[in-house]
Write an enzyme that holds these catalytic residues in place. Structure first.
Site, mmCIF file in Angstrom:
data_model
loop_
_atom_site.group_PDB
_atom_site.id
_atom_site.type_symbol
_atom_site.label_atom_id
_atom_site.label_comp_id
_atom_site.label_asym_id
_atom_site.label_seq_id
_atom_site.Cartn_x
_atom_site.Cartn_y
_atom_site.Cartn_z
ATOM 1 C CB SER A 113 29.296 84.710 -30.539
ATOM 2 O OG SER A 113 29.002 83.454 -29.963
ATOM 3 C CE1 TYR A 156 25.366 83.625 -34.128
ATOM 4 C CE2 TYR A 156 26.979 82.325 -32.899
ATOM 5 C CZ TYR A 156 26.130 83.411 -32.991
ATOM 6 O OH TYR A 156 26.046 84.299 -31.944
#
Length: 262
Positions: free
Chosen positions: A146, A160
């Protein structure tokens, strides 16, 4: 088209929907043999096989498995080998997010995201690399990271961010360790993409506009634009290992992120 992908066996975790689904279809279009992995919704996986992959003349099977369960990941890789006789490409795509204020985050909240995003990717990488080493195969591992792995911290996403930051160094370490054997390990770093995980956020016009304002190219990407991951699996990327390829419309170059937006 990457002709050398024809006949390659590709396992993609979390591929019954979202980015994984688009990648499965893309590899099938390249005439690779695909293992579609799903955690619980068999109907979605069968839909990918029957309505998408067969339509492009591809060959695939669906295998149930939870990437946080070691035995499931082992079975996933072994199912590919049993069905197709080998494994060439492992894509650790399964992931999740669950926004929670850090001071209110339970250990369960933390573990659920870390176990799925980071431990799941490690297990998939380990099992694939084990097979590659034992069979002298110059295979490829691709992890779905990401933009948050690097310089975009974000409130409510500490678990995350930790999972993706960990994935960055995990990938670089594996790439260094196994490069002498011709095994390549890379990351893809998507930005804001129209997938089910983002559906609620992007359905809100204000939130969507806010996100789009931080993307230099001015729009939220589509899953098909990330499916170009096929290049990383092809021989055209044979000298590429240990990198994160960002596909984010320039999001990581946004001035506020360069300064470390919080």
């Amino acid at each position: 088209m990457y002709k050398d992908l024809e006949g390659k066996v590709v396992v993609i975790t979390g591929s019954s929907t979202g980015l994984g689904k688009s990648m499965a279809i893309r590899f099938a279009t390249e005439k690779a043999k695909v293992v579609v992995n799903y955690r619980s919704k068999e109907d979605e996986a069968n839909s990918v096989l029957e309505e998408e992959i067969k339509k492009v003349g591809g060959e695939a099977i669906a295998v149930k498995g939870d990437v946080t369960v070691e035995s499931d990941v082992i079975n996933l890789v072994q199912s590919a080998i049993k069905e197709f006789g080998k494994l060439d490409v492992m894509i650790n795509n399964a992931g999740m997010e669950n926004p929670v204020s850090s001071h209110e985050m339970s250990l369960s909240d933390w573990n659920k995201v870390i176990d799925t995003n980071l431990t799941g990717a490690f297990l998939g990488s380990r099992e694939a690399i084990k097979y590659f080493v034992e069979n002298d195969i110059k295979g490829t591992v691709i992890n779905m990271s990401s933009v948050h792995e690097w310089k975009i911290p974000w409130p409510l996403f500490v678990h995350y961010a930790a999972s993706k930051g960990g994935m960055k160094l995990m990938t670089e370490t594996l790439a260094l360790e196994y490069a002498p054997k011709g095994i390549r390990v890379n990351n893809i770093g998507p930005g804001a993409i129209n997938t089910p995980i983002n559906a609620e956020k992007f359905a809100d016009p204000e939130q969507r506009a806010d996100v789009e304002s931080m993307i230099p190219m001015g729009y939220i990407g589509e899953p098909e634009e990330i499916a170009a991951v096929a290049w990383l699996a092809s021989s055209e990327a044979s000298y590429v290992t240990g990198i994160t390829l960002f596909a984010d419309g320039g999001m990581t170059q946004y001035p506020s992120f360069q300064a470390g937006r919080g």
